[in-house]
Design an enzyme around this catalytic site. Structure first.
Site, PDB file in Angstrom:
ATOM      1  N   GLU A 239     -29.836  11.706 -32.537  1.00  0.00           N
ATOM      2  CA  GLU A 239     -30.360  13.011 -32.904  1.00  0.00           C
ATOM      3  C   GLU A 239     -31.512  13.001 -31.996  1.00  0.00           C
ATOM      4  O   GLU A 239     -31.895  14.376 -31.700  1.00  0.00           O
ATOM      5  CB  GLU A 239     -30.659  12.983 -34.264  1.00  0.00           C
ATOM      6  CG  GLU A 239     -29.403  13.200 -35.235  1.00  0.00           C
ATOM      7  CD  GLU A 239     -28.318  13.908 -34.601  1.00  0.00           C
ATOM      8  OE1 GLU A 239     -28.561  15.144 -34.565  1.00  0.00           O
ATOM      9  OE2 GLU A 239     -27.153  13.411 -34.580  1.00  0.00           O
TER      10      GLU A 239
ATOM     11  N   PRO B  97     -32.579  18.276 -24.972  1.00  0.00           N
ATOM     12  CA  PRO B  97     -32.167  19.572 -25.294  1.00  0.00           C
ATOM     13  C   PRO B  97     -33.411  20.333 -25.479  1.00  0.00           C
ATOM     14  O   PRO B  97     -33.452  21.589 -25.157  1.00  0.00           O
ATOM     15  CB  PRO B  97     -31.396  19.612 -26.380  1.00  0.00           C
ATOM     16  CG  PRO B  97     -30.917  18.135 -26.821  1.00  0.00           C
ATOM     17  CD  PRO B  97     -31.998  17.176 -25.994  1.00  0.00           C
TER      18      PRO B  97
ATOM     19  N   ASP C 269     -29.682  26.357   1.356  1.00  0.00           N
ATOM     20  CA  ASP C 269     -28.877  26.497   0.156  1.00  0.00           C
ATOM     21  C   ASP C 269     -29.344  27.701  -0.652  1.00  0.00           C
ATOM     22  O   ASP C 269     -30.522  28.213  -0.689  1.00  0.00           O
ATOM     23  CB  ASP C 269     -29.336  25.387  -0.667  1.00  0.00           C
ATOM     24  CG  ASP C 269     -28.172  24.205  -0.525  1.00  0.00           C
ATOM     25  OD1 ASP C 269     -27.482  24.126   0.591  1.00  0.00           O
ATOM     26  OD2 ASP C 269     -28.203  23.266  -1.369  1.00  0.00           O
TER      27      ASP C 269
ATOM     28  N   ARG D 241     -30.377  15.916  -2.845  1.00  0.00           N
ATOM     29  CA  ARG D 241     -30.001  16.813  -1.971  1.00  0.00           C
ATOM     30  C   ARG D 241     -31.057  17.435  -0.931  1.00  0.00           C
ATOM     31  O   ARG D 241     -30.761  17.955   0.331  1.00  0.00           O
ATOM     32  CB  ARG D 241     -29.092  17.989  -2.540  1.00  0.00           C
ATOM     33  CG  ARG D 241     -27.835  17.556  -2.959  1.00  0.00           C
ATOM     34  CD  ARG D 241     -27.103  18.935  -3.690  1.00  0.00           C
ATOM     35  NE  ARG D 241     -27.060  19.757  -2.804  1.00  0.00           N
ATOM     36  CZ  ARG D 241     -26.116  19.871  -1.874  1.00  0.00           C
ATOM     37  NH1 ARG D 241     -25.180  19.201  -1.783  1.00  0.00           N
ATOM     38  NH2 ARG D 241     -26.147  20.920  -1.163  1.00  0.00           N
TER      39      ARG D 241
END
Ligand code: 9D3
Length: 257
Positions: free
Chosen positions: A115, A88, A168, A153
């Site tokens: 954590e 994160p 895209d 992709r």
């Protein structure tokens, strides 16, 4: 391109990997995916991969030794490829980052749990930390699959389609125009007339205008004046009659009159 995934839940990858675009890319040998269980490198009787944090506080932290051992045995010491921690705290994944990573021969992806991971893994092993967005998940496994799919992709031959991902939406810096299919009228809601006209110059222009409009309304942060094409100023001037344009667009148009 090879992806090496390091996780304490390596079995979660298989069902998704063996589906969809990743399956095709694996079959066509555009990518290779190897999964490793960090627990296999834990040396104690219970194959412990986590421990309580020094300094106290709640939760558990992933121990450094099994992660270093796993990565160094598989990738070399020091590792021969980028070592990415999904976390994160990482830089946000976007098209540009996926495109940049698509040029690597091989990536090692570490999926954290609990954590977090002992900071020495970040300081002395990890070369890059990546997040997929500002919301809390339970671990790096789904983010790793998302990163792999976004990169795959972009690899030549990964999509059956010869145009590939070059057109895209996020490569162009604009959101996509609205799509319609049959029926031409559904519950009284009609498909825009221009799309039925067969006039491809007009259709292209309408689609471009809609893409500009959507981007300005829904994702003005994506809008990149440097990526505008020839006829766009005219379309933006038309849009000025329909919607309130952001100030930076008004300035741009003002500066051209
Ligand atoms: C409670 C404080 N959290 C820090 C923001 C701790 C924390 C939350 C979630 C620690 C680890 C995790 C597990 N998430 C990931 O490993 C993760 C993640 C994410 O949660 N969101 C977006 N991208 C990613 S990439 C890896």
């Amino acid at each position: 391109m090879r992806f090496d995934l390091f996780s304490i839940f390596p079995e979660v990858f298989d069902p998704y990997i063996n589906l969809s675009i990743l399956k095709k890319a694996l079959e066509n040998q555009v990518i290779e995916i190897r999964t490793f269980d960090i627990r296999d490198w834990a040396t104690d009787k219970h194959h412990t991969t986590d421990d309580t944090p020094f300094g106290g506080g709640g939760g558990m932290v992933m121990k450094p030794e099994p992660i270093f051992s796993a990565i160094e045995e598989i990738e070399g010491r020091p590792p021969a490829c980028p070592v990415i921690l999904l976390s994160p705290q990482g830089e946000l994944l976007n098209h540009q980052l996926a495109e940049e990573l698509s040029h690597e021969e091989s990536l090692a992806l570490i999926c954290g749990r609990y954590e977090g991971v002992d900071e020495r893994v970040l300081e002395h092993l990890v070369t890059r930390e990546i997040s997929i967005g500002d919301y809390v998940l339970s671990g790096g496994e789904l983010p790793a699959l998302i990163l792999i799919e976004a990169i795959t992709r972009l690899l030549p031959g990964a999509l059956g389609d010869p145009t590939g991902a070059s057109d895209d939406s996020f490569a162009s810096g604009l959101l996509e125009y609205p799509h319609y299919t049959r029926p031409a009228e559904f519950r009284g809601w009609k498909v825009p007339e221009v799309l039925l006209s067969g006039n491809h110059r007009e259709i292209d222009s309408w689609r471009r205008k809609q893409a500009l409009k959507r981007t300005l309304l829904q994702r003005p942060d994506l809008f990149d004046l440097r990526k505008l094409a020839k006829g766009d100023s005219k379309l933006l001037l038309e849009l000025a009659e329909e919607i309130e344009l952001p100030a930076f667009i008004k300035n741009f148009l003002g500066g051209r009159e």
